[in-house]
Design an enzyme around this catalytic site. Structure first.
Site, PDB file in Angstrom:
ATOM      1  N   ASP A  62      68.504 -19.317 -28.245  1.00  0.00           N
ATOM      2  CA  ASP A  62      67.491 -18.880 -27.283  1.00  0.00           C
ATOM      3  C   ASP A  62      68.233 -18.676 -25.969  1.00  0.00           C
ATOM      4  OD1 ASP A  62      65.579 -18.699 -25.311  1.00  0.00           O
ATOM      5  OD2 ASP A  62      64.340 -20.347 -26.055  1.00  0.00           O
ATOM      6  N   SER A 142      66.778  -1.327 -18.158  1.00  0.00           N
ATOM      7  CA  SER A 142      65.741  -0.411 -18.651  1.00  0.00           C
ATOM      8  C   SER A 142      65.463   0.635 -17.584  1.00  0.00           C
ATOM      9  CB  SER A 142      64.451  -1.186 -18.930  1.00  0.00           C
ATOM     10  OG  SER A 142      63.377  -0.282 -19.146  1.00  0.00           O
ATOM     11  N   TYR A 155      58.244  -6.876 -15.872  1.00  0.00           N
ATOM     12  CA  TYR A 155      59.312  -6.372 -16.752  1.00  0.00           C
ATOM     13  C   TYR A 155      60.295  -5.517 -15.938  1.00  0.00           C
ATOM     14  CZ  TYR A 155      61.708  -4.000 -20.572  1.00  0.00           C
ATOM     15  OH  TYR A 155      62.680  -3.505 -21.419  1.00  0.00           O
ATOM     16  N   LYS A 159      64.341  -6.199 -15.015  1.00  0.00           N
ATOM     17  CA  LYS A 159      65.434  -5.284 -15.340  1.00  0.00           C
ATOM     18  C   LYS A 159      66.141  -4.800 -14.059  1.00  0.00           C
ATOM     19  CE  LYS A 159      64.950  -5.517 -19.803  1.00  0.00           C
ATOM     20  NZ  LYS A 159      65.968  -6.205 -20.609  1.00  0.00           N
TER      21      LYS A 159
HETATM   22  N1  LIG Z   1      62.414  -0.695 -26.942  1.00  0.00           N
HETATM   23  C1  LIG Z   1      62.376  -0.162 -25.727  1.00  0.00           C
HETATM   24  O1  LIG Z   1      61.578   0.748 -25.454  1.00  0.00           O
HETATM   25  C2  LIG Z   1      63.321  -0.654 -24.666  1.00  0.00           C
HETATM   26  C3  LIG Z   1      63.548   0.193 -23.559  1.00  0.00           C
HETATM   27  C4  LIG Z   1      64.418  -0.247 -22.562  1.00  0.00           C
HETATM   28  C5  LIG Z   1      65.033  -1.470 -22.670  1.00  0.00           C
HETATM   29  N2  LIG Z   1      64.798  -2.266 -23.755  1.00  0.00           N
HETATM   30  C6  LIG Z   1      65.489  -3.545 -23.808  1.00  0.00           C
HETATM   31  O2  LIG Z   1      66.361  -3.522 -24.932  1.00  0.00           O
HETATM   32  C7  LIG Z   1      66.629  -4.866 -25.349  1.00  0.00           C
HETATM   33  C8  LIG Z   1      66.458  -4.960 -26.852  1.00  0.00           C
HETATM   34  O3  LIG Z   1      65.111  -4.689 -27.175  1.00  0.00           O
HETATM   35  P1  LIG Z   1      64.659  -3.923 -28.506  1.00  0.00           P
HETATM   36  O4  LIG Z   1      63.893  -2.732 -28.079  1.00  0.00           O
HETATM   37  O5  LIG Z   1      65.796  -3.786 -29.414  1.00  0.00           O
HETATM   38  O6  LIG Z   1      63.549  -4.977 -29.025  1.00  0.00           O
HETATM   39  P2  LIG Z   1      63.387  -5.804 -30.372  1.00  0.00           P
HETATM   40  O7  LIG Z   1      62.110  -6.529 -30.201  1.00  0.00           O
HETATM   41  O8  LIG Z   1      63.571  -4.892 -31.534  1.00  0.00           O
HETATM   42  O9  LIG Z   1      64.624  -6.825 -30.350  1.00  0.00           O
HETATM   43  C9  LIG Z   1      64.704  -7.881 -29.448  1.00  0.00           C
HETATM   44  C10 LIG Z   1      65.425  -9.026 -30.133  1.00  0.00           C
HETATM   45  O10 LIG Z   1      65.622 -10.067 -29.137  1.00  0.00           O
HETATM   46  C11 LIG Z   1      65.320 -11.295 -29.748  1.00  0.00           C
HETATM   47  N3  LIG Z   1      64.931 -12.270 -28.717  1.00  0.00           N
HETATM   48  C12 LIG Z   1      63.753 -12.342 -28.032  1.00  0.00           C
HETATM   49  N4  LIG Z   1      63.765 -13.389 -27.220  1.00  0.00           N
HETATM   50  C13 LIG Z   1      64.959 -14.003 -27.384  1.00  0.00           C
HETATM   51  C14 LIG Z   1      65.536 -15.167 -26.826  1.00  0.00           C
HETATM   52  N5  LIG Z   1      64.878 -15.923 -25.934  1.00  0.00           N
HETATM   53  N6  LIG Z   1      66.782 -15.517 -27.207  1.00  0.00           N
HETATM   54  C15 LIG Z   1      67.451 -14.776 -28.128  1.00  0.00           C
HETATM   55  N7  LIG Z   1      66.940 -13.684 -28.710  1.00  0.00           N
HETATM   56  C16 LIG Z   1      65.703 -13.300 -28.344  1.00  0.00           C
HETATM   57  C17 LIG Z   1      64.196 -10.992 -30.734  1.00  0.00           C
HETATM   58  O11 LIG Z   1      64.090 -12.015 -31.730  1.00  0.00           O
HETATM   59  C18 LIG Z   1      64.626  -9.649 -31.275  1.00  0.00           C
HETATM   60  O12 LIG Z   1      65.442  -9.785 -32.426  1.00  0.00           O
HETATM   61  C19 LIG Z   1      65.685  -5.747 -24.542  1.00  0.00           C
HETATM   62  O13 LIG Z   1      66.402  -6.329 -23.464  1.00  0.00           O
HETATM   63  C20 LIG Z   1      64.657  -4.766 -24.024  1.00  0.00           C
HETATM   64  O14 LIG Z   1      64.031  -5.227 -22.851  1.00  0.00           O
HETATM   65  C21 LIG Z   1      63.969  -1.864 -24.761  1.00  0.00           C
END
Ligand SMILES: NC(=O)c1ccc[n+]([C@@H]2O[C@H](COP(=O)([O-])OP(=O)(O)OC[C@H]3O[C@@H](n4cnc5c(N)ncnc54)[C@H](O)[C@@H]3O)[C@@H](O)[C@H]2O)c1
Length: 253
Positions: A62, A142, A155, A159
């Protein structure tokens, strides 16, 4: 192969962007420590890497907990003797919420994972990188930090902190030959996406509305972001530090 002989530690490696990056880094020759709060998901990523002939490690962590971040760095170094690339990618989304309805627990959780998690990852990895004479840190920010959408207040702020943190550390760590780069993806097709739309699943109407805001006319795939992460982590980007790479199809113009 762009990462031959390198050791990478990726948080949030069990899903989405972290998953795609773990697979790509492994294909490019890196040994990959897959860290996630969801151990089962990290295990699946690691198994996919191993099935393709790569080397992987499963770590339950975590990122909001200091002992977990210390543990993930220590296990990676104990297994492979070094840490070349830290990808602070784990994060949590926010459903659109007006400020007066944004409760403190939600705000604190977003900050604990998206901001404190990046700080803790760096705090425990930097001494290792300094000792070995360099490294690369990637932080997932982001477009929400640069061109916010209504209701994604906490959020976007989390970021924004990641981008500022990236620039501060890039300066601080340049003399130690540690590069620090932020990635700012636009809406990406991962399990996180529906939350940003205030939904549990993405419907066609919601997807089309989102796509209309992206000049190149589609959402990111996790692989779009993984390819940018590969570039930023590789020798091709050796003069890149403190930069925020927008992977956004033109959204932030
Ligand atoms: N999907 C989008 O539209 C988007 C856009 C911009 C940025 N992001 C960022 O990209 C990153 C990855 O997101 P994603 O879209 O792949 O989402 P996702 O939900 O597919 O993956 C996120 C992963 O992080 C893990 N996670 C959550 N809390 C955690 C913690 N406390 N400790 C360890 N692991 C933890 C989850 O179990 C999951 O496997 C994030 O930082 C997110 O904010 C996502």
């Amino acid at each position: 192969m762009k990462l031959q002989g390198k050791v990478a530690l990726i948080t949030g490696a069990g899903s989405g962007i972290g998953w795609a990056t773990a697979l790509l880094f492994a294909r490019e020759g890196a040994r990959v420590a897959c860290a996630d709060i969801n151990e089962g998901a990290a295990k699946e990523t690691a198994q996919q890497i191993e099935k393709a002939g790569g080397q992987a490690l499963v770590i339950r962590a975590d990122v909001s907990r200091s002992e977990d971040c210390q543990g993930m760095v220590e296990r990676t170094v104990a297994t492979w003797g070094r840490l070349d690339i830290l990808f602070n990618n784990a994060g949590v989304p926010q459903a659109p919420t007006s400020v007066e309805n944004l409760d403190e627990a939600t705000f604190d959780r977003i900050m604990a994972i998206n901001v404190r998690g990046v700080y803790l990852g760096c705090r425990h990895a930097v001494p290792v990188m300094k000792k070995q004479g360099g490294g690369v840190i990637l932080n997932t920010a982001s477009t929400a930090a640069i061109r916010p959408r209504p209701g994604l207040n906490a959020y976007g702020a989390s970021k924004g902190a990641v981008i500022a943190w990236t620039k501060a550390l890039a300066l601080e760590l340049a003399p130690s030959k540690i590069r620090v780069v932020a990635l700012a993806p636009v809406a990406t097709d991962t399990p996180m996406l529906p939350t940003f739309m205030g939904k549990t699943v993405v419907d066609e109407k919601g997807r089309e509305a989102m796509v209309r805001t992206i000049p190149l006319g589609r959402l990111n795939t996790p692989e779009d972001v993984a390819r940018a992460a590969l570039f930023a982590a590789s020798e091709d980007a050796q003069m890149l530090t403190g930069t925020c790479l927008e992977i956004d199809g033109g959204r932030c113009i």
